[in-house]
Design a protein around this motif. Structure first.
Motif, PDB file in Angstrom:
ATOM      1  N   PRO A   1      49.834 -84.603  37.572  1.00 13.75           N
ATOM      2  CA  PRO A   1      49.780 -84.599  39.037  1.00 13.75           C
ATOM      3  C   PRO A   1      48.764 -85.613  39.564  1.00 13.75           C
ATOM      4  CG  PRO A   1      49.693 -82.357  38.168  1.00 13.75           C
ATOM      5  CD  PRO A   1      49.503 -83.282  37.002  1.00 13.75           C
ATOM      6  N   VAL A   2      49.179 -86.427  40.518  1.00 11.60           N
ATOM      7  CA  VAL A   2      48.296 -87.455  41.100  1.00 11.60           C
ATOM      8  C   VAL A   2      47.813 -87.022  42.470  1.00 11.60           C
ATOM      9  CG1 VAL A   2      48.101 -89.856  41.833  1.00 11.60           C
ATOM     10  CG2 VAL A   2      49.479 -89.274  39.821  1.00 11.60           C
ATOM     11  N   TYR A   3      48.742 -86.752  43.382  1.00 12.62           N
ATOM     12  CA  TYR A   3      48.329 -86.263  44.695  1.00 12.62           C
ATOM     13  C   TYR A   3      49.440 -85.492  45.380  1.00 12.62           C
ATOM     14  CZ  TYR A   3      50.044 -90.946  46.382  1.00 12.62           C
ATOM     15  OH  TYR A   3      50.775 -92.085  46.662  1.00 12.62           O
ATOM     16  N   LEU A   4      49.010 -84.671  46.371  1.00 14.16           N
ATOM     17  CA  LEU A   4      49.913 -83.931  47.242  1.00 14.16           C
ATOM     18  C   LEU A   4      49.999 -84.657  48.574  1.00 14.16           C
ATOM     19  CD1 LEU A   4      48.850 -80.182  46.809  1.00 14.16           C
ATOM     20  CD2 LEU A   4      51.045 -81.180  46.148  1.00 14.16           C
ATOM     21  N   VAL A   5      51.205 -84.914  49.029  1.00 12.58           N
ATOM     22  CA  VAL A   5      51.414 -85.645  50.274  1.00 12.58           C
ATOM     23  C   VAL A   5      51.906 -84.702  51.356  1.00 12.58           C
ATOM     24  CG1 VAL A   5      52.580 -87.582  51.375  1.00 12.58           C
ATOM     25  CG2 VAL A   5      52.064 -87.680  48.930  1.00 12.58           C
ATOM     26  N   GLU A   6      51.187 -84.663  52.489  1.00  8.73           N
ATOM     27  CA  GLU A   6      51.679 -83.946  53.662  1.00  8.73           C
ATOM     28  C   GLU A   6      52.739 -84.795  54.341  1.00  8.73           C
ATOM     29  OE1 GLU A   6      48.401 -83.128  56.192  1.00  8.73           O
ATOM     30  OE2 GLU A   6      47.416 -81.770  54.786  1.00  8.73           O
ATOM     31  N   THR A   7      53.743 -84.160  54.898  1.00  4.94           N
ATOM     32  CA  THR A   7      54.847 -84.908  55.499  1.00  4.94           C
ATOM     33  C   THR A   7      54.650 -85.197  56.984  1.00  4.94           C
ATOM     34  OG1 THR A   7      56.051 -82.832  55.859  1.00  4.94           O
ATOM     35  CG2 THR A   7      56.502 -84.033  53.815  1.00  4.94           C
ATOM     36  N   ARG A   8      53.613 -84.624  57.595  1.00  4.27           N
ATOM     37  CA  ARG A   8      53.354 -84.845  59.021  1.00  4.27           C
ATOM     38  C   ARG A   8      52.737 -86.230  59.238  1.00  4.27           C
ATOM     39  NH1 ARG A   8      48.694 -81.584  62.419  1.00  4.27           N
ATOM     40  NH2 ARG A   8      48.664 -82.955  64.255  1.00  4.27           N
ATOM     41  N   PRO A   9      53.314 -87.065  60.094  1.00  3.36           N
ATOM     42  CA  PRO A   9      52.729 -88.381  60.367  1.00  3.36           C
ATOM     43  C   PRO A   9      51.351 -88.262  61.035  1.00  3.36           C
ATOM     44  CG  PRO A   9      55.015 -88.285  61.101  1.00  3.36           C
ATOM     45  CD  PRO A   9      54.601 -86.879  60.785  1.00  3.36           C
ATOM     46  N   ARG A  10      50.470 -89.188  60.686  1.00  3.30           N
ATOM     47  CA  ARG A  10      49.114 -89.211  61.232  1.00  3.30           C
ATOM     48  C   ARG A  10      48.834 -90.564  61.882  1.00  3.30           C
ATOM     49  NH1 ARG A  10      46.818 -84.027  61.147  1.00  3.30           N
ATOM     50  NH2 ARG A  10      47.480 -82.971  59.230  1.00  3.30           N
ATOM     51  N   ARG A  11      47.703 -90.623  62.596  1.00  7.83           N
ATOM     52  CA  ARG A  11      47.220 -91.875  63.162  1.00  7.83           C
ATOM     53  C   ARG A  11      46.082 -92.400  62.300  1.00  7.83           C
ATOM     54  NH1 ARG A  11      45.844 -89.091  68.743  1.00  7.83           N
ATOM     55  NH2 ARG A  11      44.995 -87.710  67.142  1.00  7.83           N
ATOM     56  N   LEU A  12      45.856 -93.685  62.351  1.00  7.13           N
ATOM     57  CA  LEU A  12      44.822 -94.284  61.514  1.00  7.13           C
ATOM     58  C   LEU A  12      43.461 -93.659  61.794  1.00  7.13           C
ATOM     59  CD1 LEU A  12      44.163 -96.407  59.363  1.00  7.13           C
ATOM     60  CD2 LEU A  12      43.882 -98.081  61.210  1.00  7.13           C
ATOM     61  N   ARG A  13      43.172 -93.387  63.054  1.00  5.62           N
ATOM     62  CA  ARG A  13      41.860 -92.836  63.383  1.00  5.62           C
ATOM     63  C   ARG A  13      41.674 -91.407  62.863  1.00  5.62           C
ATOM     64  NH1 ARG A  13      44.245 -93.199  68.615  1.00  5.62           N
ATOM     65  NH2 ARG A  13      44.676 -91.183  69.602  1.00  5.62           N
ATOM     66  N   ASP A  14      42.774 -90.723  62.512  1.00  7.03           N
ATOM     67  CA  ASP A  14      42.645 -89.378  61.952  1.00  7.03           C
ATOM     68  C   ASP A  14      41.913 -89.393  60.617  1.00  7.03           C
ATOM     69  OD1 ASP A  14      44.074 -88.353  64.101  1.00  7.03           O
ATOM     70  OD2 ASP A  14      45.992 -88.374  63.040  1.00  7.03           O
ATOM     71  N   PHE A  15      41.937 -90.528  59.941  1.00  6.70           N
ATOM     72  CA  PHE A  15      41.310 -90.639  58.621  1.00  6.70           C
ATOM     73  C   PHE A  15      39.841 -91.057  58.704  1.00  6.70           C
ATOM     74  CE2 PHE A  15      45.817 -91.095  58.028  1.00  6.70           C
ATOM     75  CZ  PHE A  15      46.090 -90.426  56.847  1.00  6.70           C
ATOM     76  N   ALA A  16      39.350 -91.367  59.903  1.00 11.19           N
ATOM     77  CA  ALA A  16      37.998 -91.906  60.047  1.00 11.19           C
ATOM     78  C   ALA A  16      36.903 -90.968  59.539  1.00 11.19           C
ATOM     79  CB  ALA A  16      37.739 -92.304  61.499  1.00 11.19           C
ATOM     80  N   PRO A  17      36.923 -89.662  59.845  1.00 11.64           N
ATOM     81  CA  PRO A  17      35.846 -88.800  59.346  1.00 11.64           C
ATOM     82  C   PRO A  17      35.761 -88.761  57.817  1.00 11.64           C
ATOM     83  CG  PRO A  17      36.986 -87.726  61.156  1.00 11.64           C
ATOM     84  CD  PRO A  17      37.807 -88.922  60.785  1.00 11.64           C
ATOM     85  N   THR A  18      36.913 -88.649  57.144  1.00 11.91           N
ATOM     86  CA  THR A  18      36.888 -88.606  55.689  1.00 11.91           C
ATOM     87  C   THR A  18      36.540 -89.968  55.110  1.00 11.91           C
ATOM     88  OG1 THR A  18      38.612 -86.918  55.799  1.00 11.91           O
ATOM     89  CG2 THR A  18      38.135 -87.845  53.650  1.00 11.91           C
ATOM     90  N   CYS A  19      36.970 -91.037  55.753  1.00 13.24           N
ATOM     91  CA  CYS A  19      36.579 -92.381  55.320  1.00 13.24           C
ATOM     92  C   CYS A  19      35.066 -92.530  55.375  1.00 13.24           C
ATOM     93  CB  CYS A  19      37.266 -93.425  56.196  1.00 13.24           C
ATOM     94  SG  CYS A  19      36.816 -95.129  55.808  1.00 13.24           S
TER      95      CYS A  19
END
Length: 258
Positions: A163-181
């Protein structure tokens, strides 16, 4: 921001149509040209998930990046070329088999006649896009990949049975990833703050520079050597990765790390 300049950066021509063949070619060329690297973390450079800044870093400055940057920029290019692209959150499996947190990784769904998974920001992964609706294994130069539905509605991606990763199917915006980045670039618990890496595939295997360690693989053969001077390290960044750096990145000291 010029898509033709981006295409020149990866050695590609503008495709006649946005189809699976074009996606396959763009995906491979991006992987071959743009390094997976986390040098900004250790050079004190801010990582901002903003398309013009990502374009500037990858196209104008000839750099690479990690998943949020590489797949974020690639999504912009594909969209400019007429592809329908969605940004998806993925949870990377840890060595003990547990999925990580949401937004741990950014990957892409590209909708053509069928949906495809495109990922140019995971390091060693599939060289070509993967069919999301495929039943059974998919062969790739990097091995065998499998996409499975899960009871929660996510998609589990496996590489050679792992297993490599689990992908959620809900589309996101680029800024949604900013906190984890930001967490990935600053936390003492992030593997990106614990190590230096810059990596590209080669026709024979892969070349990776980790601090002063140069690692080259060719099939099952692996050669590692220690570089002995800053000049030698900067030459490898320039010659092997196409990056001209003003100074050698040094492992960043992060508050809170023992």
């Amino acid at each position: 921001m010029d898509p033709d300049a981006y295409l020149a950066r990866i050695g590609a021509s503008r495709p006649e149509r946005a189809d699976a063949r074009a996606l396959r070619d763009l995906h491979l060329r991006h992987l071959d040209a743009v390094p997976f690297e986390n040098l900004s973390v250790h050079l004190g450079e801010p990582i901002e998930l903003d398309e013009p800044r990502l374009y500037d870093k990858i196209v104008r400055r000839g750099r690479g990046g990690f998943c949020y940057e590489l797949n974020g920029a690639f999504a912009w290019l594909l969209t400019e070329l007429g592809f329908e692209v969605a940004l998806l959150s993925a949870r990377v499996f840890t060595p003990d088999g547990e999925p990580g947190p949401p937004f741990d990784h950014l990957t892409l769904r590209v909708d053509l006649d069928e949906p495809w998974l495109a990922d140019v920001g995971f390091g060693r992964f599939a060289r070509f896009p993967l069919r999301l609706d495929a039943v059974g294994p998919q062969r790739d130069p990097e091995g065998e990949f499998l996409v499975l539905d899960t009871p929660d509605g996510d998609l589990e991606v496996r590489h050679d049975g792992r297993p490599v990763y689990l992908v959620e199917t809900r589309p996101r915006r680029l800024r949604d990833f900013a906190p984890t980045c930001w967490w990935q670039a600053t936390s003492p618990d992030s593997h990106f703050t614990r190590s230096l890496t810059c990596s590209l595939p080669t026709p024979q295997g892969r070349i990776t520079l980790s601090g002063d360690r140069l690692i080259e693989t060719c099939g099952d053969e692996r050669e590692e050597r220690t570089l002995t001077s800053d000049e030698e390290i900067l030459d490898v960044y320039r010659i092997s990765f196409g990056m001209r750096l003003d100074r050698v990145p040094a492992l960043r000291q992060v508050p809170g790390r023992p």
